[in-house]
Scaffold this active site. Structure first.
Site, PDB file in Angstrom:
ATOM      1  N   ARG A  89       0.860  -1.178   0.000  1.00  0.00           N
ATOM      2  CA  ARG A  89       0.000   0.000   0.000  1.00  0.00           C
ATOM      3  C   ARG A  89       0.900   1.233   0.000  1.00  0.00           C
ATOM      4  NH1 ARG A  89      -2.172  -3.511   3.975  1.00  0.00           N
ATOM      5  NH2 ARG A  89      -4.274  -4.293   3.470  1.00  0.00           N
ATOM      6  N   LYS A 115      -2.110  -1.206   7.354  1.00  0.00           N
ATOM      7  CA  LYS A 115      -3.490  -0.721   7.510  1.00  0.00           C
ATOM      8  C   LYS A 115      -4.205  -1.438   8.640  1.00  0.00           C
ATOM      9  CE  LYS A 115      -7.835  -0.400   4.908  1.00  0.00           C
ATOM     10  NZ  LYS A 115      -8.494  -0.652   3.613  1.00  0.00           N
ATOM     11  N   HIS A 175      -2.426   2.398  -5.903  1.00  0.00           N
ATOM     12  CA  HIS A 175      -3.164   1.175  -5.597  1.00  0.00           C
ATOM     13  C   HIS A 175      -3.393   0.342  -6.855  1.00  0.00           C
ATOM     14  CE1 HIS A 175      -4.520  -0.253  -1.739  1.00  0.00           C
ATOM     15  NE2 HIS A 175      -5.555  -0.850  -2.297  1.00  0.00           N
ATOM     16  N   HIS A 194      -4.087  -8.768   3.598  1.00  0.00           N
ATOM     17  CA  HIS A 194      -5.520  -8.609   3.821  1.00  0.00           C
ATOM     18  C   HIS A 194      -5.908  -9.245   5.162  1.00  0.00           C
ATOM     19  CE1 HIS A 194      -6.615  -8.025  -0.709  1.00  0.00           C
ATOM     20  NE2 HIS A 194      -6.282  -6.903  -0.114  1.00  0.00           N
TER      21      HIS A 194
END
Length: 317
Positions: free
Chosen positions: A175, A200, A275, A301
């Site tokens: 990211r 994140k 992205h 993720h």
């Protein structure tokens, strides 16, 4: 139980109305500071701590302009504000706001009302649903287009730096914030890994580095970075041409520059962001036969649901 949002107390202003960006209500300013501190305390990412209060500030400014200045009544202006926000012009370019941008505002509002509820400043248990845009899948570049970006990087200091940047964002699928947070010491040459600790979802991970990306990083770190370093960057990996740590806007600026330098009109016309490189490597790995679970780990993720979108992309191509 979610409370439905009805009977707004205000109407959305005309599209040409320029919303003020300074809060005059003291209570709103205090609430905004409290919300930011709450995000920090709960360990949200730096990006969320920076962006979410700014989304909420626009909401509160909207309420003020429509004579709602009591935080206990802020939910009354929510329906009209959402309608206004979904239809307001984009402030940075022509056209309206993307679904992704609108969803970021909705996500920020959900966090804000959760904060208000927990601190008993507004007890309406509001949970807004994000917009769905199934027809709009994440954009990606083909392998050939990625190669075109690489080809327009030269052997200047910035060209070598840009190749290293492409390696991090495409080759490693990072990211934007993850790449900007990297330190020199996070590149583990002996293990062919990059250590990503500022993520994140607050899940640290190790990402494998291909030989090509490893060579580009080695060339940048040992040949270019010492020349760029002005002494103020400490150990930040990615530096600007004057030796400062890259800011949020620099990677996308450099990517756009590479995009326009190609001889491919179709590539030049594509809507490309950092992205997009992440979407591209995920798509290419899936096309190459990598298992979805492995791609999910590679991208960092939190759940496999976030990775499922790439199966839809490969079905479309």
């Amino acid at each position: 139980m979610s409370t439905s949002v009805t009977s707004p107390k205000c109407k959305a202003p005309p599209k040409k109305t320029i919303m003020k960006n300074r809060l005059s209500t003291a209570n709103y300013r205090l609430v905004l500071l409290g919300f930011e501190d709450w995000l920090k305390t709960l360990g949200y990412s730096k990006v969320t701590v920076y962006q979410a209060p700014r989304y909420i500030k626009e909401f509160l400014c909207y309420l003020e302009s429509n004579n709602i200045t009591n935080i206990t009544e802020c939910h009354l202006g929510l329906p009209a504000y959402l309608e206004y926000f979904k239809n307001r012009p984009n402030k940075r370019k022509e056209g309206g706001l993307s679904v992704a941008h609108i969803n970021k505002q909705i996500d920020s509002l959900n966090k804000f009302f959760k904060y208000l509820n927990l601190t008993e400043q507004n007890l309406n248990n509001i949970k807004l649903q994000q917009l769905k845009n199934e027809a709009s899948l994440p954009s990606f570049l083909t392998k050939e287009e990625i190669e075109e970006l690489y080809k327009v990087t030269d052997n200047s200091l910035l060209g070598i730096r840009d190749r290293a940047m492409l390696g991090l964002y495409y080759g490693c699928g990072l990211r934007k914030s993850e790449g900007l947070s990297l330190k020199v010491e996070d590149i583990l040459f002996d293990r062919r890994l990059v250590y990503v600790k500022h993520t994140k979802n607050n899940y640290e991970r190790y990402v494998p580095i291909s030989i090509r990306v490893l060579q580009d990083l080695e060339s940048y770190i040992y040949r270019v970075r010492p020349i760029l370093d002005n002494g103020a960057a400490k150990d930040a990996l990615l530096l600007t041409e004057i030796g400062n740590p890259m800011k949020t806007s620099t990677p996308i600026y450099r990517l756009k520059k590479l995009q326009k330098a190609t001889d491919n009109p179709e590539l030049q016309d594509k809507e490309v962001g950092i992205h997009t490189l992440r979407h591209s490597i995920a798509t290419h790995l899936l096309q190459a036969g990598m298992e979805l679970e492995q791609i999910s780990l590679f991208l960092g993720h939190k759940t496999l649901d976030s990775t499922q979108i790439y199966t839809h992309i490969t079905q479309e191509i």
